[in-house]
Each structure stands twice: as C-alpha cells, then as structure tokens.
Design an enzyme around this catalytic site. Structure first.
Site, PDB file in Angstrom:
ATOM      1  N   ASP A  18       0.833  -1.210   0.000  1.00 39.12           N
ATOM      2  CA  ASP A  18       0.000   0.000   0.000  1.00 39.12           C
ATOM      3  C   ASP A  18       0.871   1.265   0.000  1.00 39.12           C
ATOM      4  O   ASP A  18       1.979   1.262   0.556  1.00 39.12           O
ATOM      5  CB  ASP A  18      -0.901  -0.016   1.247  1.00 39.12           C
ATOM      6  CG  ASP A  18      -2.025   1.013   1.152  1.00 39.12           C
ATOM      7  OD1 ASP A  18      -2.372   1.420   0.029  1.00 39.12           O
ATOM      8  OD2 ASP A  18      -2.547   1.408   2.207  1.00 39.12           O
ATOM      9  N   HIS A  35       2.086   3.343  -9.156  1.00 42.83           N
ATOM     10  CA  HIS A  35       1.868   1.911  -9.381  1.00 42.83           C
ATOM     11  C   HIS A  35       3.008   1.324 -10.226  1.00 42.83           C
ATOM     12  O   HIS A  35       3.440   0.197 -10.006  1.00 42.83           O
ATOM     13  CB  HIS A  35       0.516   1.682 -10.065  1.00 42.83           C
ATOM     14  CG  HIS A  35      -0.657   2.122  -9.233  1.00 42.83           C
ATOM     15  ND1 HIS A  35      -0.791   1.787  -7.902  1.00 42.83           N
ATOM     16  CD2 HIS A  35      -1.754   2.881  -9.525  1.00 42.83           C
ATOM     17  CE1 HIS A  35      -1.914   2.305  -7.421  1.00 42.83           C
ATOM     18  NE2 HIS A  35      -2.516   2.992  -8.387  1.00 42.83           N
ATOM     19  N   LEU A 129      10.974 -20.160  -5.137  1.00 45.92           N
ATOM     20  CA  LEU A 129       9.953 -19.344  -4.461  1.00 45.92           C
ATOM     21  C   LEU A 129       8.579 -19.488  -5.135  1.00 45.92           C
ATOM     22  O   LEU A 129       8.475 -19.416  -6.359  1.00 45.92           O
ATOM     23  CB  LEU A 129      10.388 -17.868  -4.518  1.00 45.92           C
ATOM     24  CG  LEU A 129       9.406 -16.851  -3.928  1.00 45.92           C
ATOM     25  CD1 LEU A 129       9.487 -16.847  -2.401  1.00 45.92           C
ATOM     26  CD2 LEU A 129       9.684 -15.440  -4.452  1.00 45.92           C
TER      27      LEU A 129
END
Ligand code: IPE
Ligand code: IPE
Ligand code: MG
Length: 254
Positions: A18, A35, A129
């Site tokens: 955020d 973004h 991962l």
C-alpha cells in the site's frame, strides 16, 4: 521467568503493498506513476525473497474493492499488470519462481485470463519461491467460494474441508503479514489464512520498501514468540525435549 522462544525465518511472507498513490502524490506525479514504481519494487522484493530462501511470497496487488476507484486508475492498473505479466515471466523463470494468480478471474477480460494461465503454465515446473499475486482478491470472496465448493461436494463444512477449498490451498498459512503505507488494517486480505500470522505495519510507502525494510520486518518477526495458544513455559519445555544430547569432545592428546 522463561526465556522467550524466538521464531526462525518466516516460510510464508504476505504483503499488502500500500502507498503507491501517496508516493506519486508527494512527487506531483499521477497515481499510475506510483503503481509503475510499485512493480519495480515488487521485482526487487521477489529477488530479495529468493536470496533469503523465503518459501512463499503472497502479495496483494488489486482488491475486490479496488474496482471502486476512478475508471482511469482501474484501467491503468489492468494495463500495467497485463504488460508486467508478459515482460516479467522470463526473469521469474530464470529465478526459479513459480507463479500463481489468486482471486476471482471471472470479472477480468478474456485476454487477461489467458495471460494469467499462460504465465502460470510456463512457471509450473519451477521449484523455488512460490509467488502468489492476489488480483481481484478479497478474503470474504475466498471464504464464500470455498464454502460453495464444499457445499456442492456434499461434504460437511469443516475447517479442514474449507481450508482445502480456499484459493491458497497450495501453500501453508502465512507466518508474517506486512502492510506498508501506515494504515493499521487488513482491508479484506487473507481473512482466514492470517488467523495466526504475525503482523508488521510500517509507515514506509510501498515504492520505498527496500531490502533493509524487508530485513527489518524479518528481524521483528524473529523477535516474536509465537505461542499458538500455549504458554511460554510449554514452548520452552518442548524445545528442551527435542534438544540433541551434548556431544562429547575427544580429549586433546589422546
Ligand atoms: C496500493 O497503493 C496499490 C493498490 C491498491 C492497487 P494505493 O494506490 O492504495 O496507494 P495509496 O494508499 O492511495 O497511497
Ligand atoms: C489494499 O490497499 C489493497 C491493495 C494493496 C491491493 P487499499 O489502499 O485498497 O486499502 P484501503 O482502501 O485503504 O483499505
Ligand atoms: Mg491505499
């Protein structure tokens, strides 16, 4: 007094990324610039997690509630993700990352749904991962869709049955949930799975979240004692029971 039993590395790390809009606003840039920077920071964070041998990274990229944003921001986010999915896959593959998109795909365009499936398929044999990108995801949606699946199968609605039907059934629950951007809320992220996660909130905005911030979050996690309802004394005695017997050192000169 018992010594607290400290945690190891988190196996599953989840992040509410955020603060992109505020980061851009501070620089007099449009929100979408925040973004874009957020994608760069995520790329870097994935590498940092690979280097630290974290098992699973789950990130919140677009919530079910984010459709309520202005149309141009929503379409900007869709374009950004569509482009990132195609451009990042080669590097993810190289780093052994297995990618999953988690969330309700039905509201996404057919092109986006195909891009998600292709990216998942092309990283499916990777064993490093696990990267879960939560997109059009909401914790309430997840619980409702899982309950629906279990009900349709005719099984009783137990915790285990729901757990197996949830969108993150392929990974264990998160150990650590980080939220950047200073807000102290969950915003409909992993409502079921974070039941026993350690929570870490930082004021750093997501575009500022660097390796040092990640290491700080991990250090905070490692300083916590995870008791899962037990007492400190119980944890200490379990560890004591499993401690290997001290090895006898050979005497010098014999
Ligand atoms: C998080 O950053 C990214 C998404 C929700 C897509 P925000 O866009 O919420 O940034 P702030 O909170 O407005 O600064
Ligand atoms: C949460 O951030 C969702 C994502 C990071 C994708 P928001 O910015 O949407 O959360 P609220 O609206 O402040 O709770
Ligand atoms: Mg926000």
């Amino acid at each position: 007094m018992t010594t607290p039993v400290l945690s190891n590395m988190p196996f599953h790390l989840a992040i509410v990324m955020d603060g992109n809009g505020r980061w851009a606003g501070k620089r007099f840039l449009p929100r979408i610039a925040g973004h874009k920077k957020g994608v760069t920071v995520l790329r870097r964070c994935v590498k940092a997690c690979v280097a630290r041998r974290i098992g699973v990274l789950t990130v919140f990229a677009f919530s079910s509630e984010n459709w309520n944003r202005p149309d141009d921001e929503v379409s900007g986010l869709m374009d950004l993700l569509a482009r990132a999915v195609t451009s990042e896959v080669a590097e993810l593959k190289q780093n052994g990352v297995r990618l999953y998109f988690v969330g309700d795909r039905l509201r996404l365009s057919a092109a986006m749904q195909t891009a998600f499936s292709n990216a998942e398929a092309s990283t499916a044999s990777n064993t490093g991962l696990v990267l879960n990108i939560c997109f059009n995801y909401g914790g309430r949606w997840d619980i409702a869709q899982a309950a629906q699946k279990v009900a349709e199968s005719g099984q009783p609605i137990t915790e285990l049955a729901l757990d197996r039907a949830l969108a993150l059934a392929h990974v264990p629950d998160p150990d650590l949930v980080i939220r950047t951007g200073g807000e102290l809320r969950i915003s409909n992220f992993l409502l079921w799975q974070a039941a026993y996660a350690e929570l870490h909130f930082t004021d750093k905005l997501w575009p500022e979240f660097d390796d040092a911030a990640l290491d700080e979050a991990i250090a905070v996690f490692r300083s916590r004692e995870r008791r899962f309802g037990q007492t400190s004394a119980q944890l200490a005695s379990i560890i004591e029971k499993h401690r290997p017997a001290e090895s006898v050192q050979p005497t010098e000169g014999v």
